[in-house]
Structure formats: structure tokens, C-alpha cells
Scaffold this motif. Structure first.
Motif, PDB file in Angstrom:
ATOM      1  N   PRO A  46       0.685  -1.192  -0.006  1.00 55.83           N
ATOM      2  CA  PRO A  46       0.029   0.071   0.083  1.00 55.83           C
ATOM      3  C   PRO A  46       0.934   1.260   0.010  1.00 55.83           C
ATOM      4  O   PRO A  46       1.939   1.226   0.558  1.00 55.83           O
ATOM      5  N   GLY A  47       0.290   2.303  -0.402  1.00 57.06           N
ATOM      6  CA  GLY A  47       0.925   3.661  -0.416  1.00 57.06           C
ATOM      7  C   GLY A  47       1.445   4.193  -1.632  1.00 57.06           C
ATOM      8  O   GLY A  47       2.055   5.377  -1.812  1.00 57.06           O
ATOM      9  N   GLY A  48       1.838   3.007  -2.897  1.00 55.98           N
ATOM     10  CA  GLY A  48       2.501   3.673  -3.896  1.00 55.98           C
ATOM     11  C   GLY A  48       1.631   4.297  -5.018  1.00 55.98           C
ATOM     12  O   GLY A  48       0.248   4.170  -4.762  1.00 55.98           O
ATOM     13  N   ASP A  49       1.767   4.581  -6.357  1.00 54.60           N
ATOM     14  CA  ASP A  49       1.050   5.284  -7.182  1.00 54.60           C
ATOM     15  C   ASP A  49       0.229   4.025  -7.511  1.00 54.60           C
ATOM     16  O   ASP A  49      -1.199   4.092  -7.978  1.00 54.60           O
ATOM     17  N   THR A  50       0.467   2.999  -7.813  1.00 54.05           N
ATOM     18  CA  THR A  50      -0.283   1.658  -8.497  1.00 54.05           C
ATOM     19  C   THR A  50      -1.534   1.490  -7.343  1.00 54.05           C
ATOM     20  O   THR A  50      -2.508   1.206  -7.753  1.00 54.05           O
ATOM     21  N   ASP A  51      -1.030   1.465  -6.049  1.00 53.09           N
ATOM     22  CA  ASP A  51      -2.310   1.051  -5.008  1.00 53.09           C
ATOM     23  C   ASP A  51      -3.265   2.391  -4.921  1.00 53.09           C
ATOM     24  O   ASP A  51      -4.204   2.134  -4.845  1.00 53.09           O
ATOM     25  N   ALA A  52      -2.747   3.656  -5.013  1.00 50.28           N
ATOM     26  CA  ALA A  52      -3.648   4.794  -4.964  1.00 50.28           C
ATOM     27  C   ALA A  52      -4.485   4.913  -6.076  1.00 50.28           C
ATOM     28  O   ALA A  52      -5.815   4.961  -5.997  1.00 50.28           O
ATOM     29  N   LEU A  53      -3.913   4.339  -7.318  1.00 50.78           N
ATOM     30  CA  LEU A  53      -5.085   4.283  -8.373  1.00 50.78           C
ATOM     31  C   LEU A  53      -5.917   3.277  -8.474  1.00 50.78           C
ATOM     32  O   LEU A  53      -7.059   3.606  -8.711  1.00 50.78           O
ATOM     33  N   ALA A  54      -5.461   1.899  -8.076  1.00 53.31           N
ATOM     34  CA  ALA A  54      -6.392   1.004  -7.892  1.00 53.31           C
ATOM     35  C   ALA A  54      -7.464   1.282  -7.048  1.00 53.31           C
ATOM     36  O   ALA A  54      -8.797   0.852  -7.334  1.00 53.31           O
ATOM     37  N   ARG A  55      -7.217   1.844  -5.733  1.00 50.77           N
ATOM     38  CA  ARG A  55      -8.295   2.217  -4.693  1.00 50.77           C
ATOM     39  C   ARG A  55      -9.163   3.428  -5.421  1.00 50.77           C
ATOM     40  O   ARG A  55     -10.359   3.618  -5.125  1.00 50.77           O
ATOM     41  N   LEU A  56      -8.752   4.524  -6.126  1.00 53.26           N
ATOM     42  CA  LEU A  56      -9.480   5.326  -6.811  1.00 53.26           C
ATOM     43  C   LEU A  56     -10.553   4.735  -7.788  1.00 53.26           C
ATOM     44  O   LEU A  56     -11.749   5.166  -8.027  1.00 53.26           O
TER      45      LEU A  56
END
Length: 331
Positions: A46-56
């Protein structure tokens, strides 16, 4: 006789009903998608760009579908643990993978038998390329370097000896070695475990240059501590239009970028893929989504599933040669 005819007619009616159910059953099942929660696997912490986008995107998909869309992080082995998990999942559309373009190279940079095996070209169903990220060449302003020509001259003179990357086997590592070959220089990679520690050392002057996406360094570019001197794309980035391409700066044929995409296991039904692709294309047009992507320095892409499939295959073929030539391996 009349009773026999009635039985025959009744039997024909039952057979017709059964036939209709067999024909319409799969279509109805596909039309009901999704009928239960969807899980999006992210193969990184959690916390990286990929994780942030996936949650969005999960939040937006949940609203659109009226079903929970959950993000499950399965990090490890350069992303291959989470990738392999999805590759082996049922192809019903309820287990998906949101991934950066490292999926194209992850199995290539791992040491033999050090991670789960899967076939990136045949074990996944492409759904959509969500966005693209440019990779930049950023230097500490204290170096006095203001352009690529000067950087190459200092490297050839032995004054510039190392570049930071967020990790061995990363697209930035591949870019650094590709640049070395094209510019006829030997700048050694200084691998870090992620962009965060690399930025700290870059700002602190412990390493002079960094191949990176824009997000982690933008605050320090704004304050003047770092300088963005080139982008590794064929065209200038709309997010940094004043920064020249490497080709414009005199180093040709060095085009390495990053992207993010949504995939599923191989064999997903075309109707399910279309449902997800249509939903994601609509989501990528939302102003609030575009605004949040802009903060992460991503340009929305979208389009047909085939676009992502071709991109994945192209990256795999292209970077396999570079990885083999320079002996690139993950940490």
C-alpha cells in the motif's frame, strides 16, 4: 389417441423450455455481471502510485456497479506473487489485477526459480490501459548540471559516476542502462528500495541524478532543489512541456516509459471484459479522476483492451533484449 397427442405436445413444450434455458442461461449470467464483490489485486505494498490508483478506480467501479470493489495487496518477488495469483484465479471477472508495466519484465529480471512462474503473454486477459507515466532525468541543482549535453560530458570526464533508480530491474534501471549505451557513457546504477529513499539521497546530494516518474520529485523541482532536464518519451510530456526529450537533447533512440493497466485471468468472457472496459473508459473521463491522476503525474489513456495487450507484448519483446544484454536482475 387424444391423450397421447396431449402428452407429445406437453413433452415438446418442456423440451422447448429446456432448450431456451440452455441458450439464454449463459447470456443471462453474463448480463448479471457483477452480482457479487470484485477484488482487484495490487502486487505491491500500500502507499504507492499503483495502489492509490487501484483504490481510486475501485471506488468508482463500486458506485457504478452497485457492488463492493475491494483492493487486496499481495506484494513480493518483484510483483510476481500477486501477478501469479491472478493468473491462476477463475476467469469470471471477480478477481482482477491492476498493475504497472513491470508485469512485462518481472519474470525476466528475477533470478532463476526465485518467484512464481506465469506467462505474461498468454495467462492474462487485457482490459484497459488506464494511464501512462513519463520517466524523467532529474539532477540535484548543486551539481551545476543544467542539460543533458553537460551531463554526458561530465560522465565521460569521470565526474559523474552514479545514477539512482528505485530498484534493480525497474523500468528506471532499464532506462539508465539504455541511456548509457546510447550516450556512450558508463554511469553506474545506485539501486534503492523505492523512490522515497532515492529522493532523500538525491536532495541530500549523496547521488547526483535520478531516473524517475514525476510525482516523487515534483515538490523538490518546485522549490528549486532539483532540476528536470529531460523526458524519455518520443514527445514532450504535457505535465512538463518545457522539458526537452532526450532526442531533442542529443541522445536518440532512448524511449522508455511507464504505464498502468487493468487485467484479468486468461479466458474471461468477452461481455465481462466489455462491461469493465466501458466502465473504466467512462471513469477515466471524470474530472475528479483526471485531477487525482494529474497529482500522481499520470496521463489518462483508456481505449480498447487490444491496446493494452499489444503494449504488454511490445514491452516484453523489447525489454527482454535489454535485460539480457546488460544482465539486469531484480534485488
Amino acid at each position: 389417441m387424444q391423450n397421447t397427442r396431449r402428452r407429445v405436445i406437453a413433452l415438446m413444450g418442456v423440451m422447448a423450455a429446456l432448450t431456451a434455458s440452455f441458450v439464454s442461461g449463459p447470456a443471462m449470467a453474463q448480463g448479471a455481471y457483477p452480482s457479487k464483490p470484485i477484488t482487484i489485486i495490487v502486487s505491491f505494498p500500500p502507499g504507492g502510485d499503483t495502489d492509490a490508483l487501484a483504490r481510486l478506480y475501485a471506488e468508482k467501479l463500486s458506485t457504478r456497479f452497485g457492488q463492493p470493489v475491494l483492493v487486496d495487496n499481495k506484494p513480493g518477488a518483484s510483483g510476481t506473487i500477486g501477478n501469479a495469483y491472478v493468473a491462476k484465479a477463475p476467469a469470471d471477472g471477480y478477481t482482477l489485477l491492476f498493475t504497472p508495466n513491470t508485469i512485462s519484465t518481472a519474470t525476466l529480471v528475477l533470478k532463476s526459480n526465485s518467484g512464481p512462474a506465469y506467462d505474461v503473454l498468454n495467462d492474462f486477459t487485457p482490459i484497459i490501459q488506464a494511464g501512462s507515466q513519463s520517466l524523467f532525468l532529474v539532477v540535484n541543482t548543486a551539481t551545476g548540471i543544467t542539460n543533458v549535453k553537460q551531463l554526458v560530458e561530465e560522465a565521460k570526464a569521470g565526474k559523474l559516476k552514479g545514477y539512482a533508480s528505485p530498484g534493480s530491474g525497474s523500468p528506471m534501471h532499464i532506462l539508465g542502462e539504455t541511456f548509457n549505451k546510447a550516450a556512450h557513457v558508463k554511469i553506474a546504477q545506485v539501486p534503492y528500495r523505492g523512490s522515497g529513499p532515492a529522493v532523500v539521497d538525491l536532495v541530500g546530494g549523496h547521488v547526483p541524478m535520478f531516473w524517475t516518474t514525476l510525482g516523487p520529485v515534483l515538490p523538490h523541482i518546485t522549490t528549486g532543489k532539483l532540476l528536470n532536464i529531460a523526458v524519455a518519451d518520443p514527445k514532450r510530456s504535457p505535465l512538463q512541456p518545457n522539458v526537452p526529450t532526450l532526442a531533442e537533447a542529443g541522445v536518440a533512440d532512448v524511449n522508455v516509459g511507464a504505464w498502468q493497466g487493468l487485467m484479468g485471468p486468461k479466458g474471461m468472457h468477452a461481455d465481462v471484459v466489455k462491461t469493465l472496459n466501458t466502465a473504466m473508459n467512462d471513469i477515466l473521463k471524470m474530472p475528479d479522476v483526471q485531477s487525482k491522476m494529474n497529482i500522481l503525474a499520470l496521463v489518462p489513456v483508456g481505449g480498447e483492451p487490444a491496446t493494452l495487450g499489444k503494449l504488454t507484448a511490445s514491452d516484453y519483446t523489447r525489454y527482454a533484449k535489454v535485460i539480457k544484454e546488460f544482465g539486469i536482475q531484480a534485488d
